[in-house]
Write a protein that holds these residues in place. Structure first.
Motif, PDB file in Angstrom:
ATOM      1  N   VAL A 161       1.018  -1.246  -0.178  1.00  0.00           N
ATOM      2  CA  VAL A 161       0.010  -0.123  -0.207  1.00  0.00           C
ATOM      3  C   VAL A 161       0.631   1.381  -0.030  1.00  0.00           C
ATOM      4  O   VAL A 161       0.254   1.819  -0.479  1.00  0.00           O
ATOM      5  CB  VAL A 161      -1.468   0.029   1.044  1.00  0.00           C
ATOM      6  N   ASP A 162       2.111   1.315   1.074  1.00  0.00           N
ATOM      7  CA  ASP A 162       3.039   2.431   1.105  1.00  0.00           C
ATOM      8  C   ASP A 162       3.666   2.769  -0.848  1.00  0.00           C
ATOM      9  O   ASP A 162       3.746   3.768  -0.879  1.00  0.00           O
ATOM     10  CB  ASP A 162       4.185   2.141   2.136  1.00  0.00           C
ATOM     11  N   ASP A 163       3.366   1.473  -1.368  1.00  0.00           N
ATOM     12  CA  ASP A 163       4.753   1.629  -2.599  1.00  0.00           C
ATOM     13  C   ASP A 163       3.196   2.335  -3.750  1.00  0.00           C
ATOM     14  O   ASP A 163       4.049   2.895  -3.963  1.00  0.00           O
ATOM     15  CB  ASP A 163       5.079   0.381  -2.652  1.00  0.00           C
ATOM     16  N   VAL A 164       2.382   1.614  -3.713  1.00  0.00           N
ATOM     17  CA  VAL A 164       1.467   2.643  -4.196  1.00  0.00           C
ATOM     18  C   VAL A 164       1.211   4.401  -4.215  1.00  0.00           C
ATOM     19  O   VAL A 164       0.714   5.041  -5.492  1.00  0.00           O
ATOM     20  CB  VAL A 164      -0.356   1.782  -3.722  1.00  0.00           C
ATOM     21  N   ARG A 195      -1.599   2.298 -25.456  1.00  0.00           N
ATOM     22  CA  ARG A 195      -1.502   1.912 -24.476  1.00  0.00           C
ATOM     23  C   ARG A 195       0.146   1.828 -23.723  1.00  0.00           C
ATOM     24  O   ARG A 195       0.721   1.624 -22.911  1.00  0.00           O
ATOM     25  CB  ARG A 195      -1.157   0.633 -24.818  1.00  0.00           C
ATOM     26  N   GLN A 196       0.793   2.047 -25.488  1.00  0.00           N
ATOM     27  CA  GLN A 196       2.565   1.868 -24.938  1.00  0.00           C
ATOM     28  C   GLN A 196       3.077   3.782 -24.058  1.00  0.00           C
ATOM     29  O   GLN A 196       3.617   3.435 -23.198  1.00  0.00           O
ATOM     30  CB  GLN A 196       2.959   2.106 -26.576  1.00  0.00           C
ATOM     31  N   SER A 197       2.321   4.587 -24.873  1.00  0.00           N
ATOM     32  CA  SER A 197       2.496   6.082 -23.906  1.00  0.00           C
ATOM     33  C   SER A 197       1.721   5.435 -23.045  1.00  0.00           C
ATOM     34  O   SER A 197       2.504   6.152 -21.633  1.00  0.00           O
ATOM     35  CB  SER A 197       1.243   7.222 -24.400  1.00  0.00           C
ATOM     36  N   ALA A 198       0.900   4.900 -21.604  1.00  0.00           N
ATOM     37  CA  ALA A 198       0.312   4.541 -21.056  1.00  0.00           C
ATOM     38  C   ALA A 198       1.632   4.043 -19.796  1.00  0.00           C
ATOM     39  O   ALA A 198       1.795   4.678 -18.713  1.00  0.00           O
ATOM     40  CB  ALA A 198      -0.731   3.727 -21.111  1.00  0.00           C
ATOM     41  N   TRP A 199       1.949   2.998 -21.050  1.00  0.00           N
ATOM     42  CA  TRP A 199       2.995   1.929 -20.630  1.00  0.00           C
ATOM     43  C   TRP A 199       4.020   3.386 -19.830  1.00  0.00           C
ATOM     44  O   TRP A 199       4.656   3.103 -18.657  1.00  0.00           O
ATOM     45  CB  TRP A 199       3.540   0.785 -20.898  1.00  0.00           C
ATOM     46  N   ALA A 200       4.962   3.621 -20.685  1.00  0.00           N
ATOM     47  CA  ALA A 200       5.469   4.634 -20.198  1.00  0.00           C
ATOM     48  C   ALA A 200       5.555   6.291 -19.501  1.00  0.00           C
ATOM     49  O   ALA A 200       6.283   6.445 -18.971  1.00  0.00           O
ATOM     50  CB  ALA A 200       6.325   5.831 -21.691  1.00  0.00           C
ATOM     51  N   VAL A 201       3.827   6.575 -19.166  1.00  0.00           N
ATOM     52  CA  VAL A 201       3.784   7.036 -17.912  1.00  0.00           C
ATOM     53  C   VAL A 201       3.889   6.496 -17.005  1.00  0.00           C
ATOM     54  O   VAL A 201       4.499   6.859 -16.016  1.00  0.00           O
ATOM     55  CB  VAL A 201       2.191   7.595 -18.323  1.00  0.00           C
ATOM     56  N   LEU A 202       3.706   5.105 -17.365  1.00  0.00           N
ATOM     57  CA  LEU A 202       3.774   4.809 -15.346  1.00  0.00           C
ATOM     58  C   LEU A 202       5.215   4.276 -14.852  1.00  0.00           C
ATOM     59  O   LEU A 202       5.900   4.864 -14.287  1.00  0.00           O
ATOM     60  CB  LEU A 202       3.053   3.137 -15.425  1.00  0.00           C
ATOM     61  N   GLN A 203       6.300   4.226 -15.932  1.00  0.00           N
ATOM     62  CA  GLN A 203       7.682   3.544 -15.883  1.00  0.00           C
ATOM     63  C   GLN A 203       8.186   5.245 -15.234  1.00  0.00           C
ATOM     64  O   GLN A 203       8.709   4.806 -14.467  1.00  0.00           O
ATOM     65  CB  GLN A 203       7.675   3.166 -17.670  1.00  0.00           C
ATOM     66  N   GLY A 204       7.535   6.535 -16.237  1.00  0.00           N
ATOM     67  CA  GLY A 204       7.886   7.059 -15.414  1.00  0.00           C
ATOM     68  C   GLY A 204       7.747   7.680 -13.697  1.00  0.00           C
ATOM     69  O   GLY A 204       8.692   7.593 -12.544  1.00  0.00           O
ATOM     70  N   ALA A 205       6.560   7.262 -13.925  1.00  0.00           N
ATOM     71  CA  ALA A 205       5.840   7.450 -12.538  1.00  0.00           C
ATOM     72  C   ALA A 205       7.023   6.753 -11.634  1.00  0.00           C
ATOM     73  O   ALA A 205       7.158   7.449 -10.116  1.00  0.00           O
ATOM     74  CB  ALA A 205       4.851   7.701 -12.104  1.00  0.00           C
ATOM     75  N   ALA A 206       7.090   5.387 -11.810  1.00  0.00           N
ATOM     76  CA  ALA A 206       7.629   4.828 -10.770  1.00  0.00           C
ATOM     77  C   ALA A 206       9.872   4.273 -10.887  1.00  0.00           C
ATOM     78  O   ALA A 206       9.745   4.995  -9.669  1.00  0.00           O
ATOM     79  CB  ALA A 206       8.042   3.202 -11.252  1.00  0.00           C
ATOM     80  N   THR A 207       9.795   5.187 -11.915  1.00  0.00           N
ATOM     81  CA  THR A 207      11.579   5.936 -11.696  1.00  0.00           C
ATOM     82  C   THR A 207      11.163   6.768 -10.693  1.00  0.00           C
ATOM     83  O   THR A 207      12.281   6.954  -9.494  1.00  0.00           O
ATOM     84  CB  THR A 207      11.740   6.291 -12.845  1.00  0.00           C
ATOM     85  N   ARG A 208      10.478   7.614 -10.618  1.00  0.00           N
ATOM     86  CA  ARG A 208      10.296   9.443  -9.914  1.00  0.00           C
ATOM     87  C   ARG A 208       9.985   8.692  -8.198  1.00  0.00           C
ATOM     88  O   ARG A 208      10.124   9.787  -7.383  1.00  0.00           O
ATOM     89  CB  ARG A 208       9.566   9.991 -10.583  1.00  0.00           C
ATOM     90  N   LEU A 223       1.450   6.645  -6.948  1.00  0.00           N
ATOM     91  CA  LEU A 223       0.761   7.481  -7.397  1.00  0.00           C
ATOM     92  C   LEU A 223       1.165   8.956  -7.174  1.00  0.00           C
ATOM     93  O   LEU A 223       0.892   9.796  -8.069  1.00  0.00           O
ATOM     94  CB  LEU A 223      -0.616   7.043  -6.886  1.00  0.00           C
ATOM     95  N   GLY A 224       1.602   9.216  -5.530  1.00  0.00           N
ATOM     96  CA  GLY A 224       2.834  10.350  -5.050  1.00  0.00           C
ATOM     97  C   GLY A 224       3.365  11.077  -7.152  1.00  0.00           C
ATOM     98  O   GLY A 224       2.950  12.062  -6.739  1.00  0.00           O
ATOM     99  N   ALA A 225       4.029   9.903  -7.228  1.00  0.00           N
ATOM    100  CA  ALA A 225       5.137  10.773  -8.285  1.00  0.00           C
ATOM    101  C   ALA A 225       4.202  10.235  -9.362  1.00  0.00           C
ATOM    102  O   ALA A 225       5.083  10.802 -10.761  1.00  0.00           O
ATOM    103  CB  ALA A 225       6.134  10.076  -8.560  1.00  0.00           C
ATOM    104  N   ALA A 226       3.302  10.094  -9.958  1.00  0.00           N
ATOM    105  CA  ALA A 226       1.542   9.912 -11.140  1.00  0.00           C
ATOM    106  C   ALA A 226       2.247  11.351 -12.059  1.00  0.00           C
ATOM    107  O   ALA A 226       2.716  11.891 -12.952  1.00  0.00           O
ATOM    108  CB  ALA A 226       1.432  10.003 -10.977  1.00  0.00           C
ATOM    109  N   SER A 227       2.574  12.684 -11.368  1.00  0.00           N
ATOM    110  CA  SER A 227       2.310  13.803 -11.951  1.00  0.00           C
ATOM    111  C   SER A 227       3.793  14.700 -11.966  1.00  0.00           C
ATOM    112  O   SER A 227       3.906  14.626 -10.449  1.00  0.00           O
ATOM    113  CB  SER A 227       0.839  14.380 -11.765  1.00  0.00           C
ATOM    114  N   SER A 228       4.262  15.356 -12.652  1.00  0.00           N
ATOM    115  CA  SER A 228       5.590  16.259 -12.633  1.00  0.00           C
ATOM    116  C   SER A 228       5.257  17.622 -12.294  1.00  0.00           C
ATOM    117  O   SER A 228       5.846  18.558 -12.655  1.00  0.00           O
ATOM    118  CB  SER A 228       6.371  15.422 -14.207  1.00  0.00           C
ATOM    119  N   GLY A 229       4.212  17.472 -12.360  1.00  0.00           N
ATOM    120  CA  GLY A 229       3.375  19.356 -12.595  1.00  0.00           C
ATOM    121  C   GLY A 229       2.031  19.511 -12.566  1.00  0.00           C
ATOM    122  O   GLY A 229       0.827  18.737 -13.266  1.00  0.00           O
TER     123      GLY A 229
END
Length: 317
Positions: A129-132, A239-252, A136-142
C-alpha cells in the motif's frame, strides 16, 4: 511466430481464416485477442504444413503433441514458449479443432486428449500500500495538461483494477456522474466498477484543466474524439504511451522492482482481499469469467505466514 500465408497449405489457410472470422464476428472477441489467436494458430498451421498435412482432417493427436514439443523448444524456428504460453497455444489449437468438428470439416478432435504442459503456479506480484501511494504521488510531474492526465490515468488504473487496454479505451461518457465507470473487457464484455474519491478528484481535475488543452492541440478531427485520455496531439493515448507514463512515475518514486500496468491490477485485487473483500466481489470487479482465476490472489505468501505467526503465537519471539 505466424507463418506467411504463402507457406501454408491452402485448405489450412482457409480454415484458419474462417475460424478467426468466427472469433471476431460470432464470439465478439477483441482485435487484440484475435491477434493472439492468429499468432498461435498461424504457428500451428505452419507446423502442420511442414509436416505435410494439407487439411485439418489429416491431423492426429501425434501432430498436436509434436507441435507442443516444437514450440516449447523453439524447434520450429520460432521463439521457445514457456509452459503458460504453451498452454495458451494449446487452448487455441483445441478451440480450432472443436470448431472444425462442429462445422463438419473433421470427424474427430485430435487435440481433445492432449495434456497441457504443467505450469508452476506463481503468485501475482503486487506492490505494498505504501509503494502504491509513492507511485501515485509521483504520477504527475506538475500541474500541466499532461501531468493532470498522467495522475488521472494511474489513479484510475489502481482505483478500478482495470487492464491498461480497458482504461486507455475509455471515452468521456464512460465515466459516470455517480462515481462509477464502464469498462469493456475481453470480448467487449461490459462491467461497471466504482471509482474511489482520489481517482474521481484526479479525473475531474484532468477533465476541467487538462483534457481541453490537449484536445485543442489536435487537428479538427482529433478534437472530436470521444476518448478520455489524450496524447499531446489530441488523439487517444496509446497503451505504449500509458506504459511509459507508469514507468516514469515508478522511476520518480524510486521503485526499483519491475512495475507494469498489470502490477496495479494485481495490487488492487490483493489490497481488496487483504481488507476483507469477498473473492466473488473481486472477481466481478476484475471481470474474471471464473472465480478460479481470482482465487490465486487468496494464496498466502510465506512472508505473510511469518508475519502472522510472529504477531500471534505466544512463543514466536
Amino acid at each position: 511466430m505466424s507463418a506467411p500465408a504463402e507457406l501454408l497449405q491452402p485448405a489450412l489457410e482457409r480454415a484458419l481464416r474462417d475460424y478467426l472470422a468466427h472469433l471476431r464476428v460470432e464470439r465478439g472477441l477483441s482485435e487484440n485477442t484475435v491477434a493472439a489467436y492468429r499468432r498461435d494458430l498461424g504457428r500451428y498451421a505452419a507446423h502442420l504444413s511442414g509436416a505435410g498435412r494439407t487439411g485439418l482432417d489429416q491431423v492426429d493427436e501425434r501432430d498436436v503433441t509434436a507441435f507442443l514439443t516444437a514450440v516449447r523448444e523453439g524447434a520450429d524456428g520460432g521463439r521457445p514458449l514457456s509452459a503458460s504460453s504453451s498452454a495458451r497455444a494449446l487452448a487455441a489449437v483445441r478451440g480450432w479443432h472443436r470448431f472444425a468438428r462442429a462445422e463438419g470439416w473433421t470427424a474427430d478432435d485430435p487435440a481433445a486428449e492432449v495434456a497441457a504442459p504443467t505450469q508452476t503456479r506463481r503468485l501475482p506480484h503486487a506492490l505494498s500500500v505504501d509503494d502504491v501511494a509513492r507511485l501515485l504521488g509521483a504520477a504527475s510531474s506538475g500541474d500541466t495538461p499532461a501531468g493532470l492526465r498522467d495522475r488521472a490515468l494511474l489513479e484510475l488504473l489502481y482505483s478500478t483494477g482495470g487492464r491498461i487496454s480497458e482504461v486507455v479505451g475509455l471515452d468521456v461518457d464512460d465515466v459516470g456522474a455517480e462515481a462509477m465507470v464502464r469498462l469493456f473487457g475481453k470480448g467487449s464484455k461490459e462491467r461497471v466498477v466504482p471509482v474511489g474519491s482520489y481517482a474521481r478528484d484526479a479525473v475531474d481535475a484532468y477533465l476541467v484543466r487538462g483534457r481541453p488543452a490537449l484536445a485543442v492541440a489536435g487537428s479538427a478531427r482529433a478534437r472530436s474524439t470521444p476518448a478520455l485520455f489524450l496524447n499531446t496531439r489530441g488523439a487517444r493515448l496509446s497503451r505504449q504511451s500509458a506504459w511509459a507514463v507508469l514507468q516514469g512515475a515508478a522511476t520518480r518514486a524510486g521503485l526499483t522492482e519491475h512495475v507494469s500496468p498489470h502490477t496495479l491490477r494485481h495490487s488492487f485485487a490483493t489490497h481488496l482481499l487483504a481488507g476483507g473483500a469477498d473473492v466473488r466481489v473481486v472477481q466481478e470487479l476484475l471481470g474474471h469469467a471464473s472465480v478460479t482465476t481470482t482465487q490465486i490472489y487468496t494464496m498466502v505468501t510465506p512472508e505473510a505466514l511469518r508475519e502472522v505467526y510472529a504477531a500471534t503465537h505466544p512463543r514466536a519471539l
